[in-house]
Every structure is written in structure tokens, then in C-alpha cells.
Design an enzyme around this catalytic site. Structure first.
Site, PDB file in Angstrom:
ATOM      1  N   ARG A  62       0.592  -1.274  -0.360  1.00 52.98           N
ATOM      2  CA  ARG A  62       0.104  -0.128   0.053  1.00 52.98           C
ATOM      3  C   ARG A  62       0.583   1.021   0.405  1.00 52.98           C
ATOM      4  O   ARG A  62       1.656   1.687   0.546  1.00 52.98           O
ATOM      5  CB  ARG A  62      -1.103   0.217   0.952  1.00 52.98           C
ATOM      6  CG  ARG A  62      -2.337  -0.652   0.804  1.00 52.98           C
ATOM      7  CD  ARG A  62      -2.963   0.025  -0.279  1.00 52.98           C
ATOM      8  NE  ARG A  62      -4.520  -0.991   0.279  1.00 52.98           N
ATOM      9  CZ  ARG A  62      -4.248  -2.048  -1.059  1.00 52.98           C
ATOM     10  NH1 ARG A  62      -3.489  -2.711  -2.397  1.00 52.98           N
ATOM     11  NH2 ARG A  62      -5.487  -2.916  -0.995  1.00 52.98           N
TER      12      ARG A  62
ATOM     13  N   GLU B 177      -3.334   7.828  -6.362  1.00 54.21           N
ATOM     14  CA  GLU B 177      -3.195   6.875  -7.928  1.00 54.21           C
ATOM     15  C   GLU B 177      -3.537   7.524  -8.331  1.00 54.21           C
ATOM     16  O   GLU B 177      -5.267   7.761  -8.469  1.00 54.21           O
ATOM     17  CB  GLU B 177      -2.623   5.152  -7.185  1.00 54.21           C
ATOM     18  CG  GLU B 177      -2.015   5.340  -6.431  1.00 54.21           C
ATOM     19  CD  GLU B 177      -1.701   3.240  -6.118  1.00 54.21           C
ATOM     20  OE1 GLU B 177      -3.267   3.039  -6.372  1.00 54.21           O
ATOM     21  OE2 GLU B 177      -1.046   2.637  -5.523  1.00 54.21           O
TER      22      GLU B 177
ATOM     23  N   HIS C  21       0.024  -0.277  -9.965  1.00 50.10           N
ATOM     24  CA  HIS C  21      -0.711  -0.817  -8.668  1.00 50.10           C
ATOM     25  C   HIS C  21      -1.327  -1.903  -9.642  1.00 50.10           C
ATOM     26  O   HIS C  21      -2.564  -2.672  -9.824  1.00 50.10           O
ATOM     27  CB  HIS C  21      -1.886  -0.098  -8.877  1.00 50.10           C
ATOM     28  CG  HIS C  21      -2.151  -0.910  -7.503  1.00 50.10           C
ATOM     29  ND1 HIS C  21      -2.537   0.098  -6.709  1.00 50.10           N
ATOM     30  CD2 HIS C  21      -2.492  -1.784  -6.493  1.00 50.10           C
ATOM     31  CE1 HIS C  21      -2.915  -0.510  -4.934  1.00 50.10           C
ATOM     32  NE2 HIS C  21      -3.183  -1.575  -5.428  1.00 50.10           N
TER      33      HIS C  21
END
Length: 529
Positions: free
Chosen positions: A236, A265, A283
Site C-alpha cells: 500500500r 494514484e 498498481h
């Protein structure tokens, strides 16, 4: 635990088609509406019992509070950063993830980044595309013999350790939950973070993002590491302090970083993304066909298992529920709720409820202590101040109401002596009740010092009253009840008739007004159990 009814589910993002088909095969209606804006989701969610999301849907408190029927939020993946878990808990909504769905994919990406960092693979590939042949520029290092520090030894941390050991790496780690002997069984030596930092050639983090893990790697901890340490974050964004990482990269204290996740993000600040010693991915930890298929299927199967009362897997805010899916739990849950309801009815005119002491006795009740506490509180708080307590929110509701809850257990010498005793304090008064299970049904043994001659079956319409013993008590009571159109169906008296005692009467219907009993009794309470 009685099955939780889920009749219709909204899927707000693209998940594997098997998710929908599994739910529909088990009688659950499914609607798919993707890419909704917040106001659209708020307007839509009120019609559904369940919501299935991935990572893009932001399930905020506003969304949860607008969902009048919502019972479960299913995250087809591991992290639940996009779900306001606290708001869901307050509303009694289960938040469920798929804890093992993307384990292999995330572990493999971590290993890929570790290998890429050691051999500068992406940089070399980009240089080749630019027409260069810089063999010396991309001199790498072997992983063999190097020390890998794994912070977070859950499913993914374990899989990373297994794979990197195959490269001859020494694996050390830290985890506040995983027992030392467990991680040792798969080749990871546990130690404190203070011991770990200076030993590592590579560090990878696999923890959830929480206050204790925000900025886990920062200026201070980087300073404790070997010069040139390389770090990987596929967990994370925020676990590694991004500003501190950039400073460590520029000073050479950090020799390289592999980042799949960011605080923002996509990241607007491109300083890390553009750094020559950083390898970045957008990601991709769970972005494999296998992981997406597994997560979609897993969340559907977990919901179906819960609905059928088989088991509960992946509930991040309702761990107490997991132990209620055994065949023996249901009678005990009913007992706890019934005792709570009896005490609530006795103390209904006395406020506020300030303290609850729950004491269980006997071997069979030892394992049920956690959910018995929740069950008692559900019975006590049901209907108070418009609250709708359940096993997910009842502890937080009690805390918000300023109620102190204590639980203890005493082992009985006799296997049959399994008793739950609850004492409450309210407005300076104390009420106490004890009960047990007979024939899988809850019965009341004692109420505030009055031990019943025959256990009271906690079923049907019950009238409790406190009065002085007299030969005319039952006939006088029958007359008063008859005048109100209520018939006596059973009568339970205490063992001792001296002084003021509690009695219980099973009645055909509840009284419209307990004041009709004032000529005979000092206190009265009634409930439908």
C-alpha cells in the site's frame, strides 16, 4: 448463527463473470452498474442487500449511510482502503475481502521487482530500445547470499520468502501477529525492526496501511539501514514515506526502489517515477487473469457460504461472527439475547445503563465467550434510542453509549454446569439473571436472587413480577389478568418464598399496560421471547 439474508447484490465494477453466475445460481439477484459517480451510487445503493467492488469504487460513509438495507460490502481483492470500514461497522454492515485471491500474483510481482532491481532489467531494456549498448552501465548484483527483510509475514510475505529462498537469499522478517515458531517453519527468522534494518540488502513490505505502518520506512529508519539498501512496496502506498525515499535515493543511502503502489494514484508528483533508480508499475499486484478470476469467484462463494450459514471467511470487521457458524452456537446465541432481553425489560424504566458484567461457566461456554457477550448486548440494546444492534456494531454502540462491558469465564467441575450470568447496573439499581441451555432451548434459572423452582423456558409471552409471597398471590394475579383479557399459561415460582421475590408467568398475550398490576406487585416486566 442464523443465515444472513442477501437477496440482491449490486456489482459496481468489472469482476470475473463467475462472480455473477455463482450468486445467481444460489438465488441471489445481481445488477451490474459500472463506473458510477458518487451521487449515482448513493441513489442506487438503497435498493440492495449487498455491494461488490474492486478498488475503484469509493464506499464512503455517505454511501453506507444511504444504504438502508445493506448487510455486506464485498471487496474482490485484499485491501479495503476504498471502504470506510468504521462507518460500515457503525451501521452493522459486514466488510468482506478475499484474503487469498491475489496472494500468488502479488508475491510474484514482488519477486519480479526484486530481481529487476538486482539486474537493472527495465533500465537496460529501455536503453536498448533507445539504440544503446551499455553493458557496463547496468552492472548488477546477484541475489544469492543476500539478506532479504520481509516486513509483514502474512500470506504474501510467506510466499515471497519461499520464492526468494530458491535464489539462495537469507530471509529475515518482522510481524507482530505471526508467531516466531510459525515463520521459522518456513525459513524466516523473526526479529525486531531495530534489529532488522541494518542487516538487510533488500527490504520488502507486506503490511496493511494503518496508523502504525504509515511511514514505516522514513528518514530515521533509512539511516539505520545498510547504505545502498534496495526496497520494494507492492502492498500500500504510504508504508514507505515517499519524500524520505526520494531523499535516500538522491543521497545513495537507498540504492533502488521497486514501487507498485503510491500515496496518490496515479501519482501527480513524478519525482519518484522519473528517478533512474526506481522501477514503477501502475498498481499491478492483483492484475493477472488468474487473480481476478480467483477474487471474483472467491467473493461470490464467500457470500453464498455466509448466506447458507456454512462459514464466514474474509470478514475484516466482524471476526466475532466467524465462530458463530458452528452447529452449537445458535442455542447459545439465543440464550445470550434472551437473557439480555429479560434484563432490558426489567430495567426499561431505569436509565442510563452504565455497566454490564457477563460471566460464563462451564467448558462448553468457554469457546463462546466472545459471541455470547455480543449476543447479550444485542438483547440489552435492541430498540434503545432507535438503534439496530447486531454482532458487527453492538460493541461500538455500547462504547458510544458509555456502557462498560466486562466478560469473564470460570471453569466448572461438572460438564453439565454451563451457565451464563449477566449483571447490569442502571440508575443505581442492579439486576442479575442466569440461564443455560436445556434441550437446545434457552431457560432462565435465576432473576435477581430469585432461583426458580423449575427453569423458565425463554419462549412465548412472559410476564415477570416482583412481589411478596402470599397464598392469595396466584389467584389475585389471575383475576387481574382475566380482567385485562389475558390468560395464564404457566407459572414459575422461586424456590424460597420469603420476602420479596421474582415470579414468572407465561401469558396468552402481553398486557397493554403494566400499571394494571400495581395493586399486587412492586416491579413488573414483560417480553415476547
Amino acid at each position: 448463527m442464523p443465515p444472513i439474508s442477501i437477496k440482491n447484490v449490486l456489482i459496481s465494477e468489472s469482476v470475473d463473470p463467475r462472480c455473477r453466475s455463482i450468486l445467481e445460481e444460489n438465488g441471489i439477484r445481481v445488477t451490474e452498474k459500472h463506473n458510477m459517480q458518487k451521487n449515482e451510487l448513493i441513489a442506487e445503493i438503497k435498493d440492495y442487500d449487498g455491494l461488490v467492488v474492486r478498488s475503484a469504487t469509493k464506499v464512503t460513509a455517505d454511501v453506507i449511510n444511504a444504504a438502508g438495507n445493506l448487510k455486506i460490502i464485498g471487496r474482490a481483492g485484499t485491501g479495503v482502503d476504498n471502504v470506510d470500514v468504521e462507518a460500515a461497522t457503525k451501521m452493522g454492515v459486514i466488510v468482506m475481502n478475499t484474503p487469498s485471491g491475489n496472494t500468488i500474483s502479488a508475491a510474484e510481482l514482488t519477486c519480479a521487482l526484486l530481481m529487476s532491481l538486482s539486474r537493472n532489467v527495465p533500465q537496460a531494456a529501455m536503453s536498448m530500445r533507445a539504440g544503446n549498448w551499455d553493458r557496463k552501465k547496468f552492472m548488477g548484483a546477484e541475489l544469492y547470499g543476500k539478506v532479504l527483510g520481509i516486513v509483514g509475514l502474512g500470506r504474501i510475505g510467506k510466499e515471497v520468502a519461499n520464492r526468494m529462498q530458491a535464489f539462495g537469499m537469507k530471509t529475515i522478517g518482522y510481524d507482530p501477529i505471526t508467531p516466531v515458531e510459525v515463520s521459522a517453519s518456513w525459513g524466516v527468522e523473526q526479529m525486531s525492526l531495530e534489529q532488522l534494518w541494518p542487516l538487510c540488502d533488500y527490504i520488502t513490505v507486506h503490511t496493511p496501511l494503518m496508523p502504525s505502518t504509515v511511514g514505516l520506512l522514513n528518514d530515521e529508519t533509512f539511516a539505520k539501514c545498510k547504505r545502498g539498501v534496495k526496497v520494494v512496496n507492492c502492498a500500500r502506498g504510504g508504508i514507505i514515506d515517499e519524500a524520505a525515499l526520494l531523499r535516500a535515493l538522491e543521497s545513495g543511502q537507498c540504492g533502488g526502489a521497486g514501487l507498485d503502489v503510491f500515496v496518490e494514484e496515479p501519482p501527480q508528483n513524478r519525482s519518484l517515477v522519473n528517478h533512474p533508480n526506481v522501477i514503477c508499475c501502475p498498481h499491478l499486484g492483483a492484475s493477472t487473469k488468474e487473480a481476478q478470476a480467483r477474487c471474483g469467484q472467491d467473493i461470490a462463494l464467500q457470500i453464498v457460504d455466509m448466506v447458507k450459514g456454512n462459514k464466514l471467511v474474509g470478514a475484516v470487521n466482524a471476526q466475532v461472527l466467524a465462530s458463530t457458524f458452528s452447529p452449537d452456537s445458535y442455542p447459545l446465541i439465543k440464550l445470550g439475547e434472551a437473557i439480555g432481553a429479560v434484563l432490558k425489560s426489567c430495567s426499561v424504566s431505569k436509565t442510563p445503563l452504565s455497566r454490564v458484567q457477563i460471566t460464563s461457566q462451564g467448558d462448553s461456554m468457554k469457546s463462546s465467550a466472545s459471541y455470547m457477550t455480543a449476543a447479550v448486548l444485542v438483547g440489552l440494546l435492541n430498540g434503545k434510542s432507535g438503534s439496530c444492534p447486531n454482532f458487527i456494531n453492538v460493541l461500538s454502540l455500547a462504547e458510544q453509549s458509555g456502557i462498560t462491558v466486562n466478560q469473564s469465564h470460570s471453569v466448572s467441575d461438572e460438564a453439565s454446569n454451563d451457565v451464563c450470568t449477566v449483571e447490569i447496573m442502571t440508575d443505581g439499581c442492579s439486576y442479575k439473571a442466569s440461564g443455560t441451555i436445556q434441550g437446545r432451548r434457552p431457560v432462565l434459572l435465576e432473576l435477581s436472587g430469585s432461583v426458580f423452582r423449575q427453569p423458565v423456558s425463554l419462549a412465548g409471552n412472559l410476564l415477570f413480577f416482583k412481589a411478596s409471597a402470599s397464598p392469595q398471590l396466584l389467584s389475585s394475579l389471575a383475576g387481574l389478568l382475566a380482567a385485562e383479557g389475558v390468560q395464564i399459561e404457566s407459572f414459575s415460582a422461586p424456590v424460597k418464598h420469603c420476602g420479596d421475590s421474582w415470579y414468572c408467568v407465561g401469558v396468552s398475550s402481553l398486557l397493554r399496560d403494566l400499571c394494571a398490576l400495581k395493586p399486587l406487585v412492586q416491579e413488573a416486566a414483560q417480553l415476547s421471547a
